[in-house]
Design a protein around this motif. Sequence first.
Motif, short mmCIF file in Angstrom:
data_model
loop_
_atom_site.label_atom_id
_atom_site.label_comp_id
_atom_site.label_asym_id
_atom_site.label_seq_id
_atom_site.Cartn_x
_atom_site.Cartn_y
_atom_site.Cartn_z
N GLN A 153 45.20 38.51 39.58
CA GLN A 153 44.08 37.42 39.46
C GLN A 153 43.24 38.02 38.78
O GLN A 153 42.33 37.16 37.86
N SER A 154 42.61 39.21 39.12
CA SER A 154 41.45 39.74 38.44
C SER A 154 41.57 39.74 36.96
O SER A 154 40.79 39.65 36.22
N ALA A 167 37.11 40.21 42.28
CA ALA A 167 38.28 39.65 43.08
C ALA A 167 38.27 39.85 44.51
O ALA A 167 38.70 39.24 45.33
N ASP A 214 41.36 36.08 35.49
CA ASP A 214 40.01 35.77 35.57
C ASP A 214 39.12 36.42 34.56
O ASP A 214 38.07 35.76 34.10
N ASP A 237 35.52 42.98 37.58
CA ASP A 237 37.08 42.85 38.24
C ASP A 237 37.68 44.40 38.22
O ASP A 237 37.59 44.84 37.18
#
Length: 343
Positions: free
Chosen positions: A288-289, A201, A292, A197
């Motif tokens: 988000q990355s 993503a 995650d 990432d």
Amino acid sequence: MRKSIALLALPALVLGLSACRGQSPAAQSGSGSTDKITIMVGGLDKVIYLPAKLTEQLGYFKDAGITVDLKSEPSGADAETMMLAGQVDGVVGFYDHTVHLQAKGKCVESVVQFADVPGEAEVVATSKAATLSSAKDFAGKKLGVTSPGSSTDMLTQALAVRNGVQKSQYTTVKAGAGATFIAAIDNGGIDAGMTTDPTIAKLVSTGKGKVIIDLRTEEGTKAALGGLYPGASLYMPCDYVAAHKEAIQKLATAFVKTLAFINTHTAAEIAAKMPADYAGSDVKLYEQSINDSKGMFTADGVMPADGPQTVLDVLKESNPDVQKAGSIDLSKTFTTDFVKAAG
């Protein structure tokens, strides 16, 4: 110095500089302390190496009373080369390099373990997903890695061998990271590849790629590799560590504070501390990355108990240098002294 020159000149550099380790600009004091430590990071904008830049952003290096010069080199193998040539004092890269280097007769140790899993994933081009859904399908495919000899390369080999595919049966492609990796997926230069990432993503969110092997979680790592496989770390030559304990203690203390910050803050709060250009035009995707991948980070910088053995077992299956070395002393590939003394 251009990377190509550094690689061509490595044998002479190592011979000339290894004997005077500690005489680099970053370690001129030679008294066990140093005003400045230079660290090469295997990609400053990669989420797997987020603690390096985040520590600087949080001001923890300054708080610890040490000056750290962070440099970026997308390939962990090339960062390792710079360190061996004495151009930098340490590398933020994968722990498995310490095992591989011992097999080649060099002593390098992890002094802070950032992650207990690789934090990477094998991503297949969506157009190729029908015929490439696991490592069993690697034969005949073009597989991307950051560069030959990098941890992405070693992991790809390990996954292949564990699933009955030899290295000679697939094509290894130097795809780099970020934009170059995405371009390789787009133009068919690779069918799939090992990456991190925020590249993962970006590929998944745009529909260009699908994750087929996820090494960002403990569950996925254990399923694919048979146990925890410690990834991101700060590793340094053993003689440098022995000669600069005071400075490295300050460095380790700063990094442990950052790991605690990561484990007690949300992805959005972490992203807000990073340079704005790391997120680019899509802040939410960057958050988000981080979300995650943030579960891969240790809370205290301590090496997971069974991690080194898993790494050795995996490399014994796929790495020729480790196979030829015979005996590897894992106790010399890492130390927990500095992180346990951090306060």
